[in-house]
Write an enzyme that holds these catalytic residues in place. Structure first.
Site, PDB file in Angstrom:
ATOM      1  N   CYS A 111       0.841  -1.194   0.000  1.00  0.00           N
ATOM      2  CA  CYS A 111       0.000   0.000   0.000  1.00  0.00           C
ATOM      3  C   CYS A 111       0.878   1.247   0.000  1.00  0.00           C
ATOM      4  O   CYS A 111       2.111   1.156   0.050  1.00  0.00           O
ATOM      5  CB  CYS A 111      -0.930   0.013   1.219  1.00  0.00           C
ATOM      6  SG  CYS A 111      -0.028   0.096   2.789  1.00  0.00           S
TER       7      CYS A 111
ATOM      8  N   CYS B 207       3.515   1.695   2.649  1.00  0.00           N
ATOM      9  CA  CYS B 207       4.776   0.953   2.436  1.00  0.00           C
ATOM     10  C   CYS B 207       5.766   1.794   1.634  1.00  0.00           C
ATOM     11  O   CYS B 207       6.923   1.969   2.023  1.00  0.00           O
ATOM     12  CB  CYS B 207       4.517  -0.354   1.691  1.00  0.00           C
ATOM     13  SG  CYS B 207       3.438  -1.511   2.556  1.00  0.00           S
TER      14      CYS B 207
ATOM     15  N   CYS C  42      42.723 -22.519 -16.421  1.00  0.00           N
ATOM     16  CA  CYS C  42      43.139 -23.042 -15.117  1.00  0.00           C
ATOM     17  C   CYS C  42      42.349 -22.345 -14.014  1.00  0.00           C
ATOM     18  O   CYS C  42      41.535 -21.461 -14.285  1.00  0.00           O
ATOM     19  CB  CYS C  42      44.636 -22.843 -14.895  1.00  0.00           C
ATOM     20  SG  CYS C  42      45.110 -21.104 -14.754  1.00  0.00           S
TER      21      CYS C  42
ATOM     22  N   CYS D 110      42.114 -18.562 -13.794  1.00  0.00           N
ATOM     23  CA  CYS D 110      41.158 -17.897 -14.695  1.00  0.00           C
ATOM     24  C   CYS D 110      39.795 -17.764 -14.015  1.00  0.00           C
ATOM     25  O   CYS D 110      39.217 -16.672 -13.958  1.00  0.00           O
ATOM     26  CB  CYS D 110      40.998 -18.687 -15.993  1.00  0.00           C
ATOM     27  SG  CYS D 110      42.497 -18.897 -16.941  1.00  0.00           S
TER      28      CYS D 110
ATOM     29  N   ASP E 240      10.249 -38.587   9.506  1.00  0.00           N
ATOM     30  CA  ASP E 240       8.810 -38.504   9.726  1.00  0.00           C
ATOM     31  C   ASP E 240       8.228 -39.898   9.508  1.00  0.00           C
ATOM     32  O   ASP E 240       8.774 -40.695   8.742  1.00  0.00           O
ATOM     33  CB  ASP E 240       8.209 -37.514   8.720  1.00  0.00           C
ATOM     34  CG  ASP E 240       6.705 -37.408   8.852  1.00  0.00           C
ATOM     35  OD1 ASP E 240       6.234 -37.156   9.968  1.00  0.00           O
ATOM     36  OD2 ASP E 240       6.007 -37.600   7.841  1.00  0.00           O
TER      37      ASP E 240
ATOM     38  N   ASP F 249       7.862 -35.804   3.844  1.00  0.00           N
ATOM     39  CA  ASP F 249       7.189 -35.747   2.542  1.00  0.00           C
ATOM     40  C   ASP F 249       5.993 -34.808   2.508  1.00  0.00           C
ATOM     41  O   ASP F 249       5.443 -34.543   1.444  1.00  0.00           O
ATOM     42  CB  ASP F 249       6.737 -37.145   2.120  1.00  0.00           C
ATOM     43  CG  ASP F 249       5.570 -37.651   2.974  1.00  0.00           C
ATOM     44  OD1 ASP F 249       5.522 -37.294   4.177  1.00  0.00           O
ATOM     45  OD2 ASP F 249       4.720 -38.387   2.444  1.00  0.00           O
TER      46      ASP F 249
ATOM     47  N   ASP G 201       5.963 -30.871   6.940  1.00  0.00           N
ATOM     48  CA  ASP G 201       7.375 -31.184   7.176  1.00  0.00           C
ATOM     49  C   ASP G 201       8.297 -30.082   6.656  1.00  0.00           C
ATOM     50  O   ASP G 201       9.488 -30.052   6.999  1.00  0.00           O
ATOM     51  CB  ASP G 201       7.768 -32.501   6.479  1.00  0.00           C
ATOM     52  CG  ASP G 201       7.019 -33.696   7.035  1.00  0.00           C
ATOM     53  OD1 ASP G 201       6.797 -33.722   8.260  1.00  0.00           O
ATOM     54  OD2 ASP G 201       6.648 -34.599   6.250  1.00  0.00           O
TER      55      ASP G 201
END
Length: 794
Positions: free
Chosen positions: A16, A19, A83, A86, A495, A689, A693
């Site tokens: 808004c 902000c 190398c 670089c 879990d 999963d 979690d």
């Protein structure tokens, strides 16, 4: 006099006018800053005095207020690096650019990964900066296109090597004369014959070293090209000087080193060729993944089937897939029925039955039925493309262990040049006073033996092979840093539901009347929990008609509450019943019996009265006990985390061999439990999963997501296990151990090679051509050692 700079910053998080006003006010309070913030465009126009503040200070100020500064990420292919010096040089310069938050340059993958502020710098400016340093860059190409470019580059290197070898071979013969006192035709010893052979090698084949050296020195850096150019030029021009001394003086016996310069360049090219060949093998995992993609799709247009390249498929297109063909893109079945082999994604060998509305994964194989499908994800959005992207990112990232090598290689070349000069001075002044040749040969040997190629390749090649091998086994590390940290783990938290167990529970017991079952199943229909799905499926099997739910409320960690046709139903644990003061009578012993068997038992109450118990069992995955045993063999402390009560949790833990259990954990408490273990000073992995979690996966030292789980969990994790195979978790840890061991071997030999080689060369015990061969083979040995990871048993 101070300089006023201008910047346009993208601001995120503004909702808004308050902000934008706050951001503008805070910026204008900074010394030397004048700012205007536009809420509509979400941008801040900033003028600032560069002597009083920096763009980094302004960015931090905005972030401290609670907003973000828009950053973009890009990847570039970088060409011309030879190398570690670089890649270190490019990385250092890019990180100093205003607007670049972070830049990582990988020598092995020849890529640069950047996070930058588009309001201060753009991709073109970044590429121009790389070009100014003497290299080339362009936006990252598709993997297949890059592979083609790599093949052309290797072919070009081979051609140059053959030409160089043909020209250097006669000069090598002259070297053998010196070593073994052989007799050869006089023409071979003619200085102008040697000059004619060595010159094309020095200035045509070897021109790349002069160009690289010039560009690096011009920008205040030094790399392998500088060492090669200095060493071979010294040998060549001293030989040319000796050749000129024969003019008008045919009796003079010149001391020629044309063979040294030509053979050195040939050996270095040979090493680079072998290195490029070996490096290309480290990307085999990525190539294998890309080869899994379907090449064509059969599309329905105007009622007719037409074959088109898979790249032309758009979201919403209707496609036909016949038996034995690959599913071209991600989508859903709209007509027909079949079974699909999804083992390349899920690891599940048994084909999965697919009916109308069932999801399809691109590049999996249609087994026995012709179907019509609608494309839902194409191109870079498909599941396989996401996997390829994760592997690419992991192979292009830097592990923390690489930083040490980068810091050393950044200072290495200038130090070597100084050592070579000191070697020359000591030899000509003290060892063999006035003997220019001996001093020259020793200093050339120092320059050549010290190229830091092996040092630069030690870590990234191992990371590439390690992450590639992991991907081939269904383990996706999101970056080199995660691969490195995994070997440090001391505890692993798993879990229960969907991780240790299959996540597909079934109702095993129900005590209650038909009315209670109808209300129970109708209420649970509004829940997405696996236990709820099991109850609904059970009621459907019993031919119970479900009714409309008026109100539904999930109570995390306790159960559910629902209103159905003026009936209030509660389903959950003892705590839920206690909170509503419901007397459950003699159900307590029945609950205990079920829980001892490893079942999850839930009490049912309707309108404040106890009406029965439903018990649900979720079977453990077949490989879970073996996976737990292997994790313990790796020295890890294994802990199970679950919302179940203590008895049920202990029963499941006993089945799989887990000794430590944390039960009755609310979803929002999982991250706190992981943190408690970390506070004991342990490095912790979390395996899960579900959506709940995700916070725990994010806070753990290593978050491991089960690939059959939710996208939120996979996004929050550092490692993803494709499919639900728990045995892949100990395999991931073994790959991490093997990769870090391999990196340490590489670094030991790379450091040891230079540490031992320089003093040996400085005291005159190494001929320059032997130093060149050793330098070339050191790089090849490091890459070859990394490739051994492909054969490591996990």
């Amino acid at each position: 006099m101070s300089e006023t700079n201008h910047a346009t910053l993208g601001i995120t998080g503004m909702t808004c006018a308050a902000c934008s006003t706050r951001v503008e006010k805070v910026l204008n309070k900074m010394d030397g800053v004048k700012a205007q913030v536009n809420l509509t465009t979400e941008k801040a126009s900033v003028d600032f005095d560069s002597e009083k503040t920096t763009i980094e200070d302004i960015t931090k100020k905005i972030e401290n207020v609670g907003y973000g500064v828009l950053m973009e990420n890009t990847e570039l292919d970088v060409f011309g690096m030879t190398c570690a010096a670089c890649s270190t040089r490019i990385e250092k310069v890019l990180n100093k650019q205003e607007g670049v938050r972070s830049a990582t340059v990988n020598l092995t993958t020849e890529t640069a990964t950047l996070e930058y502020n588009p309001g201060l710098i753009d991709t073109k400016a970044i590429i121009d900066k790389i070009k100014n340093l003497g290299y080339d860059a362009k936006p990252k190409a598709e993997a297949a296109e890059k592979q083609t470019h790599k093949e052309k580059e290797i072919k070009n290197m081979k051609t140059k090597l053959i030409i160089s070898a043909v020209l250097a071979a006669p000069l090598l013969v002259t070297m053998l004369v010196h070593l073994f006192n052989m007799t050869i035709p006089d023409i071979f010893m003619n200085p102008w014959f040697q000059f004619a052979l060595a010159t094309p090698v020095q200035f045509i084949i070897g021109w790349q070293f002069y160009v690289g050296a010039y560009k690096n020195l011009r920008n205040g850096g030094a790399n392998m090209d500088v060492l090669v150019a200095l060493g071979t030029s010294a040998a060549y021009f001293y030989s040319l000087y000796e050749a000129f001394k024969t003019i008008g003086n045919p009796e003079y016996m010149p001391h020629l080193y044309f063979e040294t310069s030509a053979v050195l360049i040939t050996l270095i090219l040979f090493g680079k060729y072998l290195e490029a060949r070996a490096k290309s093998q480290t990307t085999n995992a990525l190539s294998s993944l890309l080869n899994l993609q379907a090449k064509e799709a059969r599309i329905i247009r105007n009622g007719e089937e037409t074959m088109i390249p898979v790249e032309e498929v758009a979201v919403g297109d209707r496609l036909v897939v016949k038996p034995g063909e690959k599913i071209p893109v991600d989508g859903i079945v709209v007509k027909g029925r079949t079974s699909v082999d999804e083992s390349m994604i899920t690891g599940e060998s048994i084909p999965i039955e697919k009916e109308v509305d069932a999801g399809l994964i691109g590049s999996t194989i249609n087994k026995n039925g012709s179907i019509e499908m609608e494309a839902t994800k194409v191109g870079k959005d498909t599941a396989l493309a996401s996997i390829v992207k994760v592997v690419e990112d992991a192979q292009g990232s830097k592990a923390p262990i690489q930083r040490l090598a980068d810091v050393i290689s950044g200072y290495f070349v200038p130090i070597v040049v100084v050592i070579a000069i000191l070697t020359f001075a000591i030899w000509i002044a003290f060892v063999q006073p006035g003997e220019f040749e001996s001093a020259l040969v020793a200093s050339i040997a120092v320059l050549v033996i010290a190229c830091p190629c092996a040092l630069g390749l030690a870590t990234p090649t191992s990371i590439m092979v390690g992450t590639g091998k992991a991907a081939e086994n269904g383990i996706l590390f999101k970056g080199g840093e995660h691969l490195e940290r995994t070997h440090q783990l001391e505890a692993i938290v798993l879990d229960k539901t969907g991780t240790i167990t299959k996540g597909k529970p079934e109702v095993t017991n129900f005590t209650g009347d038909e009315k209670a079952l109808q209300l129970l199943a109708s209420a649970e229909k509004g829940s997405e929990h696996p236990l709820a799905e099991a109850i609904v499926a059970y009621a459907t099997e019993q031919d119970i008609d479900l009714v409309e739910v008026d109100d539904f409320n999930a109570i995390p960690g306790h159960g559910i509450e629902a209103t159905i046709s003026d009936n209030t139903i509660l389903v959950g644990n003892r705590k839920l019943m206690q909170n509503h003061q419901i007397e459950v009578g003699g159900a307590e012993q029945e609950m205990i019996d079920y829980e001892v068997e490893g079942k999850t038992a839930m009490l049912i109450a309707v309108n404040g009265e106890y009406r029965g118990i439903v018990a649900v069992a979720d079977t453990i995955k077949e490989t879970a006990p073996q996976a737990i045993r292997e994790l313990k063999k790796e020295g890890l402390e294994v802990i199970m985390l679950t919302g179940d009560n203590e008895r049920t949790a202990q029963a499941i833990a006993k089945q799989v061999g887990i000794d430590q259990v944390i039960a009755q954990v609310l979803p929002e408490e999982k991250a706190d439990k992981v943190k408690e273990i970390q506070l004991q000073g342990k490095k912790v992995a979390m395996v899960g999963d579900g959506v709940n979690d995700a916070p725990a996966l994010a806070i753990a030292d290593i978050g491991i997501a089960i690939g059959t789980g939710t996208e939120v969990a996979i996004e929050a994790a550092d490692v993803t296990i494709l499919g639900g195979e728990l045995l892949l978790i100990p395999k991931a840890i073994k790959i991490s151990h093997a990769t870090i061991k391999n990196i340490r071997q590489n670094l030991f030999w790379a450091f040891g090679y230079n540490t031992a080689g320089i003093p040996v060369a400085a005291i005159g015990l190494l001929a320059p051509w032997i130093a060149g061969a050793a330098m070339a083979l050191s790089s090849v040995s490091v890459v070859s050692n990394s490739l051994r990871l492909k054969r490591v048993k996990i």
